[in-house]
Design a protein around this motif. Sequence first.
Motif, PDB file in Angstrom:
ATOM      1  N   TYR A 506       0.818  -1.217   0.000  1.00 57.98           N
ATOM      2  CA  TYR A 506       0.000   0.000   0.000  1.00 57.98           C
ATOM      3  C   TYR A 506       0.854   1.271   0.000  1.00 57.98           C
ATOM      4  O   TYR A 506       0.494   2.286   0.574  1.00 57.98           O
ATOM      5  N   LEU A 507       1.996   1.188  -0.669  1.00 60.16           N
ATOM      6  CA  LEU A 507       2.827   2.366  -0.879  1.00 60.16           C
ATOM      7  C   LEU A 507       2.165   3.247  -1.934  1.00 60.16           C
ATOM      8  O   LEU A 507       1.738   2.765  -2.983  1.00 60.16           O
ATOM      9  N   ASN A 508       2.087   4.542  -1.665  1.00 59.88           N
ATOM     10  CA  ASN A 508       1.530   5.489  -2.635  1.00 59.88           C
ATOM     11  C   ASN A 508       2.343   6.769  -2.586  1.00 59.88           C
ATOM     12  O   ASN A 508       2.138   7.625  -1.734  1.00 59.88           O
ATOM     13  N   ALA A 509       3.305   6.885  -3.501  1.00 54.97           N
ATOM     14  CA  ALA A 509       4.188   8.043  -3.568  1.00 54.97           C
ATOM     15  C   ALA A 509       4.062   8.678  -4.944  1.00 54.97           C
ATOM     16  O   ALA A 509       4.488   8.078  -5.941  1.00 54.97           O
ATOM     17  N   PRO A 510       3.466   9.866  -5.053  1.00 56.41           N
ATOM     18  CA  PRO A 510       3.242  10.487  -6.360  1.00 56.41           C
ATOM     19  C   PRO A 510       4.493  10.589  -7.227  1.00 56.41           C
ATOM     20  O   PRO A 510       4.415  10.391  -8.444  1.00 56.41           O
ATOM     21  N   ALA A 511       5.636  10.881  -6.632  1.00 56.38           N
ATOM     22  CA  ALA A 511       6.862  11.002  -7.430  1.00 56.38           C
ATOM     23  C   ALA A 511       7.241   9.668  -8.064  1.00 56.38           C
ATOM     24  O   ALA A 511       7.715   9.613  -9.211  1.00 56.38           O
ATOM     25  N   LEU A 512       7.035   8.582  -7.323  1.00 60.52           N
ATOM     26  CA  LEU A 512       7.310   7.257  -7.875  1.00 60.52           C
ATOM     27  C   LEU A 512       6.312   6.912  -8.975  1.00 60.52           C
ATOM     28  O   LEU A 512       6.679   6.350 -10.010  1.00 60.52           O
ATOM     29  N   ASN A 513       5.047   7.243  -8.743  1.00 56.55           N
ATOM     30  CA  ASN A 513       4.029   6.966  -9.750  1.00 56.55           C
ATOM     31  C   ASN A 513       4.378   7.649 -11.076  1.00 56.55           C
ATOM     32  O   ASN A 513       4.194   7.084 -12.156  1.00 56.55           O
ATOM     33  N   ALA A 514       4.912   8.868 -10.996  1.00 54.28           N
ATOM     34  CA  ALA A 514       5.322   9.586 -12.205  1.00 54.28           C
ATOM     35  C   ALA A 514       6.494   8.887 -12.885  1.00 54.28           C
ATOM     36  O   ALA A 514       6.594   8.856 -14.117  1.00 54.28           O
ATOM     37  N   GLU A 515       7.391   8.318 -12.085  1.00 54.33           N
ATOM     38  CA  GLU A 515       8.521   7.582 -12.641  1.00 54.33           C
ATOM     39  C   GLU A 515       8.049   6.335 -13.392  1.00 54.33           C
ATOM     40  O   GLU A 515       8.595   5.979 -14.435  1.00 54.33           O
ATOM     41  N   PHE A 516       7.044   5.664 -12.849  1.00 55.24           N
ATOM     42  CA  PHE A 516       6.499   4.502 -13.546  1.00 55.24           C
ATOM     43  C   PHE A 516       5.995   4.913 -14.932  1.00 55.24           C
ATOM     44  O   PHE A 516       6.276   4.249 -15.932  1.00 55.24           O
ATOM     45  N   ASP A 517       5.263   6.015 -14.994  1.00 55.96           N
ATOM     46  CA  ASP A 517       4.739   6.492 -16.274  1.00 55.96           C
ATOM     47  C   ASP A 517       5.881   6.827 -17.233  1.00 55.96           C
ATOM     48  O   ASP A 517       5.812   6.519 -18.433  1.00 55.96           O
ATOM     49  N   ARG A 518       6.922   7.471 -16.712  1.00 54.16           N
ATOM     50  CA  ARG A 518       8.048   7.875 -17.560  1.00 54.16           C
ATOM     51  C   ARG A 518       8.714   6.660 -18.195  1.00 54.16           C
ATOM     52  O   ARG A 518       8.972   6.635 -19.412  1.00 54.16           O
ATOM     53  N   ILE A 519       8.993   5.651 -17.381  1.00 51.82           N
ATOM     54  CA  ILE A 519       9.721   4.482 -17.900  1.00 51.82           C
ATOM     55  C   ILE A 519       8.842   3.661 -18.838  1.00 51.82           C
ATOM     56  O   ILE A 519       9.300   3.181 -19.878  1.00 51.82           O
ATOM     57  N   LEU A 520       7.564   3.511 -18.486  1.00 47.86           N
ATOM     58  CA  LEU A 520       6.663   2.728 -19.338  1.00 47.86           C
ATOM     59  C   LEU A 520       6.459   3.368 -20.707  1.00 47.86           C
ATOM     60  O   LEU A 520       6.085   2.688 -21.662  1.00 47.86           O
TER      61      LEU A 520
END
Length: 582
Positions: A506-520
């Motif tokens: 249940y980790l929810n970190a907006p900066a990480l979520n943005a990184e997922f989008d960038r790499i994908l």
Amino acid sequence: MPRKPLTALVLLTLIAGLGACSNNKRTDDDAQPDTDRQASGSIATDPKDSKGPAAEIPGAGKGGTVTVLRQSKVSHLDPQRVYSFVGLTASQLYARRLTTYKDDGKGKVVLVGDLAETPGTDVDKNCKTWEFKIKDGVKFEDGSAITSKEIAYGIARSFDLALTGGPTYIQEWLADSPQFDTKFNFAADKTALPPGLTTPDPKTLRLTFAKPHCDLPFAASLPATAPVPPAKDTGTDYDKQPFSSGPYKLTKNEAGTRLTFERNTFWDPATDAMRHQYPDSYVYEFGANIVTQTNRIIADSGADSAAVSFNGVDASLVSKVVGDPTLKARTLQEPTPSEYTLTINNNRVTDLKVRQALNTVIDRDGIVKTLGGDTVARAVTTLMPPATIGWKNYEAYPAGKSGNPEKAKELLGGKSVELVLGFPDDSRNQELSTTLKSNLEKAGFKITLKPIAADTFLDETKKKDNPWDLYIGSWGADWPSGASILPVLYDGRAIKDGGSNNGASYLNAPALNAEFDRILAMPVGEQGAEWGKLDEKIMLEHAPVVPLYVDVMFTIHGSKVGGLFIDSIWGSVAVTNAYVKQ
């Protein structure tokens, strides 16, 4: 940046990923485990590769019953809900998908069309529109034809949150949102289809995405794309009696103790590139613990002479099996892509220093010894297992092989932190949880152990308001890329009240979520190194779990069963080539 078409990259991707993955060079007739793991693979570009029949297995003949022993029952049989290793491998008997893997048991893996004539067509060469042509001659267990309509219905019903438990890649991609249920309400209109999913004719299935998804042919190999006839859909009760599209059909379901599969006479081997129909039947028998399973197969008597242990050799019997050449000749041993973690519920354990202390005190060497040593497990300190493309070897919280309790105490600042550790109630996890409790308490933690029924463990820990601080978790990538590990487990936007695949951290970190989008959004062939970097960043900045070990599958089978191997993708016992020696 849009990703490049999959066909240009997939050969490189699979070779890179599987070269570090278990390659299954060893078959059940060899005496030594394979340690020189060099695997290769590709996506089938020639439609002939997706046609049947599958190549005959040398020495195989028809007849007999193969028995699979497992301590806990299968969580789900409903193909849209299947997501455990035993479920994924067992479902190959009765649930065909759009695509699947031809795995020769010797290291070569090819993604082929299963119900589809090919692994899919990237219509516009931008990974946004995919089309599948359905094979002629594919049928359900009653002889009715399988068309695009039943496959689309199967995908549509996977949007129903009452049918949780399965993968959510395709649902999220079609809806262009992790909250896919808000974009399509299956329960409200079961005759409708989700956005982007169409059936232009009975032979054609089309998926159209708002963003590029070059991994679709891989995601389509999961049983969520299995066909379901609407008239046979019984909702949550479909778990009890799924309708077969494969070489076997479920003929008896004995309340969590035994499943019996017998031949589906309407399965046509000419349509199937990877499955066989050698045994008369398969029996999955549940209840025996790992010690009992191992001893029964060592004894090699009666039905057990054609049995295999799904759980593996018990730690207490590893030395006996390894030390006896006749027993060792009946073993299968391969490293797997499955990683185990002490998962931290970040909703409940909000102090980063506490999570860092958990990582610092952990005694990985002791855990591996508890499990039976290097024969069955290998310690890891990363979120992605070494089999993953772009894997980076690092240790965010250096503490030696056996942990550093004093450093952990410093991080806790002298506090005594009380935590509840939930674990599946099978024998292996009972032993592991006891070891973890003893280890963590050296740093001043107070650990309360709470057993959870093994067959409901995944469903229970995926509930957002679950009452546990820690739990023993595991994840095996659905294909060997960080794309099927890090975003799936740690993208907080995918968290739901129930059925979350967010690794139960249940980790929810907006900066990480943005990184997922960038790499994908990057070309598939360029993602590997970026996933490795992000792996380390997540651990250093958030420490959402404690990486523990990667499974090494080490199991034993009876003398009369042949054709078994360790699946290259899931790292578990594969039975599609199995036969009973006459």
